[in-house]
Scaffold this motif. Structure first.
Motif, PDB file in Angstrom:
ATOM      1  N   SER A 120       0.806  -1.311  -0.034  1.00 42.90           N
ATOM      2  CA  SER A 120       0.112   0.036  -0.110  1.00 42.90           C
ATOM      3  C   SER A 120       0.844   0.931  -0.001  1.00 42.90           C
ATOM      4  O   SER A 120       1.922   1.226   0.155  1.00 42.90           O
ATOM      5  N   ARG A 141       1.745   5.388  10.847  1.00 40.27           N
ATOM      6  CA  ARG A 141       0.680   5.475   9.904  1.00 40.27           C
ATOM      7  C   ARG A 141       0.090   6.942  10.189  1.00 40.27           C
ATOM      8  O   ARG A 141      -0.029   7.570   8.983  1.00 40.27           O
ATOM      9  N   LYS A 145       0.444   9.421   6.761  1.00 40.43           N
ATOM     10  CA  LYS A 145      -0.695  10.374   6.417  1.00 40.43           C
ATOM     11  C   LYS A 145      -0.072  11.718   6.216  1.00 40.43           C
ATOM     12  O   LYS A 145      -0.644  12.589   5.157  1.00 40.43           O
ATOM     13  N   SER A 149      -0.256  13.934   2.564  1.00 49.23           N
ATOM     14  CA  SER A 149      -0.731  15.257   2.364  1.00 49.23           C
ATOM     15  C   SER A 149       0.245  16.139   2.109  1.00 49.23           C
ATOM     16  O   SER A 149      -0.152  17.236   1.055  1.00 49.23           O
ATOM     17  N   ASP A 154      -4.439  12.412  -1.593  1.00 48.64           N
ATOM     18  CA  ASP A 154      -5.540  12.251  -0.499  1.00 48.64           C
ATOM     19  C   ASP A 154      -5.204  11.084   0.460  1.00 48.64           C
ATOM     20  O   ASP A 154      -4.798   9.984   0.016  1.00 48.64           O
ATOM     21  N   ILE A 155      -5.279  11.425   1.703  1.00 45.94           N
ATOM     22  CA  ILE A 155      -5.027  10.454   2.718  1.00 45.94           C
ATOM     23  C   ILE A 155      -5.928   9.083   2.764  1.00 45.94           C
ATOM     24  O   ILE A 155      -5.545   8.248   3.410  1.00 45.94           O
ATOM     25  N   ASP A 156      -7.037   9.372   2.056  1.00 50.13           N
ATOM     26  CA  ASP A 156      -7.968   8.239   1.744  1.00 50.13           C
ATOM     27  C   ASP A 156      -7.485   7.308   0.887  1.00 50.13           C
ATOM     28  O   ASP A 156      -7.828   6.049   0.843  1.00 50.13           O
ATOM     29  N   ARG A 157      -6.301   7.626   0.299  1.00 49.59           N
ATOM     30  CA  ARG A 157      -5.447   6.689  -0.713  1.00 49.59           C
ATOM     31  C   ARG A 157      -4.394   5.984   0.054  1.00 49.59           C
ATOM     32  O   ARG A 157      -3.801   5.316  -0.594  1.00 49.59           O
ATOM     33  N   ILE A 158      -4.426   5.953   1.532  1.00 53.51           N
ATOM     34  CA  ILE A 158      -3.139   5.522   2.074  1.00 53.51           C
ATOM     35  C   ILE A 158      -3.281   3.844   1.939  1.00 53.51           C
ATOM     36  O   ILE A 158      -2.049   3.367   2.045  1.00 53.51           O
ATOM     37  N   ASP A 159      -4.279   3.075   1.740  1.00 52.55           N
ATOM     38  CA  ASP A 159      -4.320   1.686   1.835  1.00 52.55           C
ATOM     39  C   ASP A 159      -4.305   1.320   0.324  1.00 52.55           C
ATOM     40  O   ASP A 159      -4.720   0.041  -0.045  1.00 52.55           O
ATOM     41  N   ASP A 160      -4.364   2.365  -0.692  1.00 52.92           N
ATOM     42  CA  ASP A 160      -4.450   1.961  -1.959  1.00 52.92           C
ATOM     43  C   ASP A 160      -2.896   1.511  -2.493  1.00 52.92           C
ATOM     44  O   ASP A 160      -2.093   1.745  -1.725  1.00 52.92           O
TER      45      ASP A 160
END
Length: 271
Positions: A120, A141, A145, A149, A154-160
């Motif tokens: 990820s 983690r 994040k 940033s 986007d921090i929502d992509r951290i697990d992508d």
């Protein structure tokens, strides 16, 4: 140049300081015209040095030698931490790897060369932190994040996974992975290559901002004079393994003295 070393002029405003990185009589030839001739150079905190020239001019070979990844045939590379200077090619392999892990960052032209594509985005950043001793998952983690940033991901992509990212986003992730450990020297090999113009502009703005804020010392290899002009304080122009011109970036690009530099500048102006 008949075995004469090319010396990069020491015109940096921080020249009263000791250089972070210093090459002395450094040379590596694989075959006639392949590699680079003896040269001296120094790099200071907060400075960007651009190495420009056509493909095959020796730029990437020089970058590898400066960054501890290619043992040169001649000369030495001194890295200074505090008052102590270590020759990268006379210390032990373990010591060199420790410097490369903690104090150096390497940004590749192709982001996947510098990323773990099946880990990820957060894991790519966290892996570097773990290499230098971080162990607390929550702290790692949170730092991941913060850096996502900082490089406008986007921090929502951290697990992508990085393989789901665009080229520009993957390059920004590679930069975050390299800078999270606060290296002293960063080596960049065509970091904007293959990106469209708008993505290039955003990435260059980001690099310039991070260099200023973190006072990084950067060596950037590029064939793009616009990139060199925007980022670099000083510039070296290479042709067939020889440094044909060097100095302050604006001075070299606005008033080139060597015919090859004149050709490079004029080809850019005619585009």
């Amino acid at each position: 140049m008949d075995n004469l070393a090319y010396v990069l002029p020491q015109t940096n405003p921080l020249a009263s300081e000791l250089p972070l990185l210093q090459a002395e009589q450094l040379s590596q030839w694989f075959a006639p015209g392949k590699g680079f001739a003896p040269l001296d150079l120094s790099l200071y905190r907060g400075e960007v040095l651009a190495i420009v020239g056509e493909s095959g001019s020796g730029k990437t070979t020089l970058l590898k030698a400066l960054s501890g990844r290619l043992t040169p045939q001649q000369g030495q590379v001194l890295y200074r931490h505090g008052e102590q200077a270590a020759n990268l090619y006379q210390i032990s392999e373990a010591q060199r790897r420790n410097i490369m892990r903690q104090d150096f960052g390497i940004v590749h032209q192709h982001p996947m060369d510098g990323l773990r594509p099946r880990i990820s985005a957060g894991g790519n950043i966290g892996e570097r932190l773990m290499e230098v001793g971080w162990r607390h998952y929550g702290d790692i983690r949170a730092q991941a994040k913060s850096w996502l940033s900082a490089v406008e991901i986007d921090i929502d992509r951290i697990d992508d996974l990085p393989i789901t990212f665009s080229g520009g986003m993957a390059q920004r992730l590679q930069i975050a992975r390299n800078l999270v450990t606060h290296p002293k020297v960063v080596f960049m090999d065509e970091p904007t290559g293959g990106l469209d113009v708008s993505v290039q502009a955003r990435l260059l703005d980001l690099i310039r901002k991070l260099v200023s804020e973190l006072q990084l010392a950067v060596v950037i290899v590029t064939h793009d004079l616009a990139v060199a002009r925007l980022l670099a304080h000083r510039i070296m122009v290479m042709k067939q393994g020889e440094v044909v011109e060097a100095g302050l970036t604006d001075r070299v690009l606005d008033d080139p003295q060597h015919p090859y530099t004149q050709l490079l500048v004029s080809s850019v102006l005619q585009q």
